[in-house]
Motif scaffolding. Structure first.
Motif, PDB file in Angstrom:
ATOM      1  N   THR A  88       0.853  -1.180   0.000  1.00 35.79           N
ATOM      2  CA  THR A  88       0.000   0.000   0.000  1.00 35.79           C
ATOM      3  C   THR A  88       0.893   1.236   0.000  1.00 35.79           C
ATOM      4  N   SER A  89       0.299   2.409  -0.048  1.00 34.41           N
ATOM      5  CA  SER A  89       1.103   3.634   0.010  1.00 34.41           C
ATOM      6  C   SER A  89       1.932   3.686   1.284  1.00 34.41           C
ATOM      7  N   SER A  90       1.330   3.266   2.392  1.00 35.94           N
ATOM      8  CA  SER A  90       2.050   3.248   3.670  1.00 35.94           C
ATOM      9  C   SER A  90       3.193   2.242   3.636  1.00 35.94           C
ATOM     10  N   ASP A  91       2.930   1.043   3.096  1.00 37.77           N
ATOM     11  CA  ASP A  91       3.977   0.026   2.985  1.00 37.77           C
ATOM     12  C   ASP A  91       5.119   0.510   2.096  1.00 37.77           C
ATOM     13  N   LYS A  92       4.772   1.116   0.986  1.00 40.30           N
ATOM     14  CA  LYS A  92       5.766   1.627   0.040  1.00 40.30           C
ATOM     15  C   LYS A  92       6.660   2.657   0.708  1.00 40.30           C
ATOM     16  N   ALA A  93       6.068   3.561   1.476  1.00 40.92           N
ATOM     17  CA  ALA A  93       6.855   4.579   2.176  1.00 40.92           C
ATOM     18  C   ALA A  93       7.776   3.935   3.212  1.00 40.92           C
ATOM     19  N   ALA A  94       7.272   2.888   3.899  1.00 38.39           N
ATOM     20  CA  ALA A  94       8.088   2.202   4.896  1.00 38.39           C
ATOM     21  C   ALA A  94       9.265   1.493   4.245  1.00 38.39           C
ATOM     22  N   TRP A  95       9.023   0.818   3.114  1.00 33.54           N
ATOM     23  CA  TRP A  95      10.110   0.159   2.389  1.00 33.54           C
ATOM     24  C   TRP A  95      11.171   1.165   1.979  1.00 33.54           C
ATOM     25  N   ALA A  96      10.743   2.298   1.436  1.00 35.61           N
ATOM     26  CA  ALA A  96      11.701   3.304   0.989  1.00 35.61           C
ATOM     27  C   ALA A  96      12.511   3.844   2.159  1.00 35.61           C
TER      28      ALA A  96
END
Length: 451
Positions: A112-120
Motif C-alpha cells: 500500500t502507500s504506507s507500505d511503500k513509504a516504509a520500504w523506501a
C-alpha cells in the motif's frame, strides 16, 4: 547540515530497551490487524488455538507457529495474485514486487502507500549506512526488471536519501553500465558482488580504462553470497579502488533491512520499527538471545504492514551475530549470513553450505580465482558420496597443473569444512559470466565439459 557520522534515522540510535517496548506495542496492533484482515492468519491462528489477544509482547511470539515459505507458495496458488495472506483491499495496493522465482513461479507481494513509504525509508537507512549520501550519483547495477526488489525499491531508497540513481540495471548490459560509469563518474555502485567483480574484469576491454580509474568510492553489494567473504571483498576493493559494504533484505519483508556501516563488523539491523527479527535455533526452533557469537536462523514478523504481512516467517538465512551496537550510536545487532536452508547440503552427515565452499576456494587466489560450482546430482539435499565440485582455472593456468591444484582445493576444503570433495578443473571462463540473475552455486545436472 547533516552529521554524516550519524545514522539516517533516529530510530537506529534509540536504546534497545525502548525499541523492544515499541515493538511490543506494534506487534499487538499487527496481530490484531491480521486477525481482522488476513484469511491466511485467521486460519493459522485458529488451527493453533491461539487467541490473537494473547499475543501481547515479543516474548509471547514463541507460542505462535512459524510461517514457512511453502505455506506462502500454497497461499499464492490458492488465491492468485497476492495469496490468502493479502490483508489490504486491492484498490489500496499501489505496487507489487516479485521474488526471483528460482524454485518455480515468482512470489508476489503487495504494497500500500504506507507500505511503500516504509520500504523506501528502511531501504534508505540501509543504503545510507553503506555510504550513499545526498547528491551522490549511484550506478544501479542490480536487475531493474521482472519486479525484483533490487530494482524499483532500491531506486526508491536512493531517492529517499536524495541521491541520484543512474538506472541502467544489470539487464541493461555490462557494456552500457561501464559506459555510464565512465560518463557519470558515480560515487557509489550497487549490485551483486559477482557481477561487480565481472564488470571490473572487463572494464579495460570495454571502456579502455580500469575500474579503479572511474572514481568510485563505495561498492554496495547484496542479493547473493560473497559480499561478506574477505577474499571476494578484497578482490572487489582492489579492482575498483573503493570500499565495499554489504546489505541484505528479502521480498517478503522489504528490500533492505540489514546493512553494513564503516566499521565493517557486520550488517546492522535498520528496520526495527517495521520488522521484528528473532534469532532461532534452526533445529529446535527455540529463540536465542542476541549475543555476539550466537548462530541461528532469522525469523521475521511484519510490523505496521498492511498489504502482505507475515508472522514468524522463517527466512532460511543462517547467520552469526558479530556485534551489538556500532558507530554513530547504533544500538541494533549486526550479523553475517553464512548460508541458506534451501542451499544446505548434507554430505555423509555433515552440513555444508555452497557459499562456505565458495569462501574457501576464493581464499586460494591466485591459485584459483574463486569461480566454483557444486554438483548436487542426487535426490534431495543428502548424499553419502563425495561432493563433486567444478573449479575454474585461473587466467593463464594450464591443464598440466590441474592435478596439483585439484589436490590443493580438496585438502583445503576437507580441513576447513570436514567434507571430502572431488574437484574437476574447467577452463577459465567456463561458467557464464554474472548478469541480471543471481549467481547459482549449485548445479543439479552435469555440465557439458566439452563446451
Amino acid at each position: 547540515m547533516r552529521d554524516d557520522t550519524k545514522p539516517f534515522s533516529p530510530m537506529e540510535t534509540r536504546p534497545w530497551d525502548d525499541i523492544v517496548q515499541l515493538q511490543d506495542r506494534l506487534l499487538r496492533e499487527q496481530v490484531q490487524y491480521l486477525a481482522q484482515h488476513s484469511d491466511f492468519y485467521q486460519t493459522k491462528l485458529a488451527d493453533a488455538r491461539i487467541d490473537a489477544g494473547r499475543i501481547r509482547s515479543v516474548a509471547d511470539l514463541q507460542e505462535v507457529p512459524f510461517t514457512c515459505k511453502q505455506e506462502l507458495r500454497d497461499s499464492l496458488k490458492a488465491r492468485p495474485l497476492l495469496g490468502l495472506h493479502q490483508a489490504a483491499r486491492q484498490e489500496d495496493i499501489v505496487q507489487i514486487q516479485a521474488s526471483s522465482g528460482t524454485t518455480g513461479s515468482p512470489a508476489y507481494v503487495g504494497l500500500t502507500s504506507s507500505d511503500k513509504a516504509a520500504w523506501a525509508e528502511v531501504t534508505a537507512r540501509g543504503l545510507y549506512a553503506c555510504g550513499v549520501r545526498k547528491g551522490d550519483f549511484v550506478l544501479h547495477a542490480f536487475a531493474m526488471s521482472k519486479g525484483f526488489v533490487g530494482g524499483i525499491p532500491i531506486y526508491q531508497g536512493i531517492e529517499r536519501i536524495g541521491a541520484i540513481d543512474v538506472p541502467i540495471g544489470a539487464d541493461g548490459g555490462a557494456d552500457r553500465l561501464l559506459i555510464a560509469a565512465r560518463d557519470a563518474r558515480p560515487r557509489c555502485v550497487v549490485g551483486t558482488p559477482n557481477y561487480l567483480l565481472h564488470l571490473a574484469n572487463i572494464a579495460e576491454e570495454v571502456i579502455g580504462m580500469p575500474a579503479s580509474a572511474l572514481g568510485v568510492e563505495r561498492l554496495i553489494v547484496g542479493g547473493e553470497p560473497g559480499g561478506g567473504n574477505p577474499a571476494i571483498r578484497g578482490a572487489l576493493e582492489q579492482a575498483w579502488g573503493a570500499k565495499c559494504c554489504e546489505l541484505m533484505g528479502g521480498t517478503d519483508l522489504g528490500c533492505v533491512y540489514w546493512a553494513e556501516s564503516d566499521d565493517q563488523r557486520g550488517m546492522y539491523f535498520v528496520g526495527a520499527d517495521h520488522i521484528l527479527a528473532e534469532l532461532v535455533d534452526p533445529e529446535s526452533g527455540t529463540t536465542l538471545p542476541w549475543e555476539v557469537g550466537a548462530k541461528g536462523e532469522l525469523v521475521y514478523t511484519s510490523l505496521q504492514r498492511q498489504a502482505s504481512p507475515v508472522l514468524r516467517f522463517r527466512s532460511g538465512d543462517h547467520v552469526v551475530v558479530t556485534a551489538i551496537g556500532g558507530p554513530g550510536g547504533r544500538t541494533a545487532p549486526a550479523i553475517r549470513c553464512f548460508g541458506r536452508t534451501d542451499d544446505m547440503l548434507i554430505v555423509r552427515g555433515v552440513n555444508v553450505f555452497p557459499s562456505a565452499i565458495q569462501d574457501v576456494v576464493s581464499a586460494m587466489a591466485p591459485v584459483v580465482l574463486g569461480v566454483v560450482r557444486v554438483l548436487a546430482d542426487f535426490e534431495g539435499h543428502t548424499t553419502q558420496g563425495n561432493l563433486k565440485l567444478f573449479v575454474e582455472r585461473a587466467a593463464g593456468q594450464v591443464a598440466e597443473s590441474d592435478a596439483d591444484v585439484s589436490a590443493q582445493v580438496e585438502t583445503r576444503i576437507r580441513n576447513a569444512l570436514a567434507v571430502k570433495v572431488e574437484v574437476t578443473m574447467v577452463r577459465h571462463g567456463f561458467f557464464m559470466a554474472p548478469g541480471a540473475q543471481k549467481t547459482q552455486l549449485t548445479l543439479r545436472k552435469m555440465p557439458d565439459l566439452a563446451m
